[in-house]
Design a protein around this motif. Structure first.
Motif, mmCIF file in Angstrom:
data_model
loop_
_atom_site.group_PDB
_atom_site.id
_atom_site.type_symbol
_atom_site.label_atom_id
_atom_site.label_comp_id
_atom_site.label_asym_id
_atom_site.label_seq_id
_atom_site.Cartn_x
_atom_site.Cartn_y
_atom_site.Cartn_z
ATOM 1 N N ARG A 1 0.874 -1.218 0.138
ATOM 2 C CA ARG A 1 0.056 -0.068 0.081
ATOM 3 C C ARG A 1 0.991 1.342 0.161
ATOM 4 N N CYS A 2 1.843 1.389 0.685
ATOM 5 C CA CYS A 2 2.775 2.478 1.030
ATOM 6 C C CYS A 2 3.654 2.428 -0.511
ATOM 7 N N ARG B 1 2.353 6.777 -6.590
ATOM 8 C CA ARG B 1 1.687 7.983 -7.259
ATOM 9 C C ARG B 1 1.830 9.064 -6.991
ATOM 10 N N LYS B 2 2.908 9.477 -5.694
ATOM 11 C CA LYS B 2 3.350 10.649 -5.459
ATOM 12 C C LYS B 2 4.139 11.145 -6.445
#
Length: 69
Positions: free
Chosen positions: A57-58, A64-65
């Motif tokens: 998840r991280c 995405r960032k």
């Protein structure tokens, strides 16, 4: 057990020559220890899977960032 084409059973999943020399008291203790070990392994597998889920998840958030997905 294994003399008539059935599966050969290994007590506690251990294939060791010394196991034949354990007395009944030691076998009972080995059975309890084996059950505890199996429960701890199962609990550890759950924790590792949860850690993997959080990690993935991280990683997705990080990508995405950075605009990579």
């Amino acid at each position: 057990m294994g003399h008539n084409n059935g599966p050969r059973l290994e007590p506690f999943g251990i294939r060791a020559a010394w196991l034949r020399f354990a007395n009944s008291r030691e076998l009972r203790r080995l059975a309890k220890l084996e059950a505890r070990i199996n429960r701890k392994r199962a609990a550890m597998a759950v924790m590792i899977e949860e850690r993997r889920t959080i990690m993935n998840r991280c990683i997705r958030r990080m990508r995405r960032k950075d605009g990579k997905q």
